[in-house]
Scaffold this motif. Sequence first.
Motif, mmCIF file in Angstrom:
data_model
loop_
_atom_site.group_PDB
_atom_site.id
_atom_site.type_symbol
_atom_site.label_atom_id
_atom_site.label_comp_id
_atom_site.label_asym_id
_atom_site.label_seq_id
_atom_site.Cartn_x
_atom_site.Cartn_y
_atom_site.Cartn_z
ATOM 1 N N ASN A 166 39.460 52.734 45.304
ATOM 2 C CA ASN A 166 39.634 51.835 46.448
ATOM 3 C C ASN A 166 38.420 50.959 46.682
ATOM 4 N N SER B 173 42.788 37.687 37.431
ATOM 5 C CA SER B 173 44.186 37.908 37.798
ATOM 6 C C SER B 173 44.748 36.692 38.523
ATOM 7 N N ASP C 62 48.507 42.630 41.802
ATOM 8 C CA ASP C 62 48.447 44.081 41.973
ATOM 9 C C ASP C 62 46.968 44.445 41.897
ATOM 10 N N ALA D 285 44.855 47.173 42.620
ATOM 11 C CA ALA D 285 44.218 48.398 42.129
ATOM 12 C C ALA D 285 43.933 48.388 40.630
ATOM 13 N N PRO D 286 44.908 48.101 39.760
ATOM 14 C CA PRO D 286 44.614 48.131 38.323
ATOM 15 C C PRO D 286 43.710 47.003 37.852
ATOM 16 N N ALA D 287 43.542 45.964 38.687
ATOM 17 C CA ALA D 287 42.707 44.819 38.294
ATOM 18 C C ALA D 287 41.246 44.994 38.685
ATOM 19 N N SER E 233 34.208 56.664 38.633
ATOM 20 C CA SER E 233 35.229 56.156 37.703
ATOM 21 C C SER E 233 35.495 57.161 36.619
#
Length: 299
Positions: free
Chosen positions: A2, A214, A220, A222-224, A299
Amino acid sequence: MNSGILLVDKPQGITSHDVVARVRRAAGTRKVGHAGTLDPLATGLLVLGLNSSTRLLTFLVGLDKGYDATIRLGASTTTDDSEGEIVTRASAAGVTDEAVDAGIARLSGPISQVPTTVSAIKVDGRRAYDLAREGVEVELKARDVTISEFTVLERRESTVDGLVVRDLDVRVSCSSGTYVRALARDLGSDLGVGGHLTALRRTRVGPFDVTRASVLEGIDVAPALLAPVDVAERLFPIWRMTADEATDLGHGKRVAVGFDDTDGPIAAVTPARALAGLVSVRGGGAKPIVNFPTDEVAS
């Protein structure tokens, strides 16, 4: 995850604040900031920070930048770009390629540049663009910047309102604080026909490229997100701490490090590969510049 750094390809016609607002909604957090404003006319790379990673933005603002732009020779405007009112017109028919190249050479390397009047620079506590919109005459001081690349990619000639204009597609690499609009203005002024910017795309901020950004529509988040430690490892020297060093640094204790004294920043990374903070080194000991919550950013 987050918290992290988000690279967004800003579309034309919206402000940088509009991008922040959309990302806040998409990510479900109010803690979103950006490093370096892009005008509504401009497209391209906007670097955002989410949650605790907003603390990294201060260190991203000063990175060098890369741009692709189009300069029109033959008219000057109130804003030094196509969104302003035309102030002067002159035929660019007599402007040779050699004259353009010589003008660009004079605007390359270390130069002194007066920022465009319609800018975000503060004058007596107020933004220059707000004062300009109110009709207040604003005089901004010249600043030293470095233009490391100013290359013409393509040249075109056309007729607008009966006068010949020349459009130059250019690539610019420059230090932070450079106004590409001012380069267009100054090139046109030097050539005696006026100039302004008709297109601007930021392609790079430091080591980050727009090709990795992006698209804003339907993003989206979170994955970026780029993990803070991944960003720090691309920007700063790395101090890979032991578990005991990480604990001591977190408790505010002085920790000896194997670096020469520096104002920093040096990225302090935990054994779990989380960014614990950015530190400077004094007398062989680490002094925190900014700390990060490692439970949030691991991470």
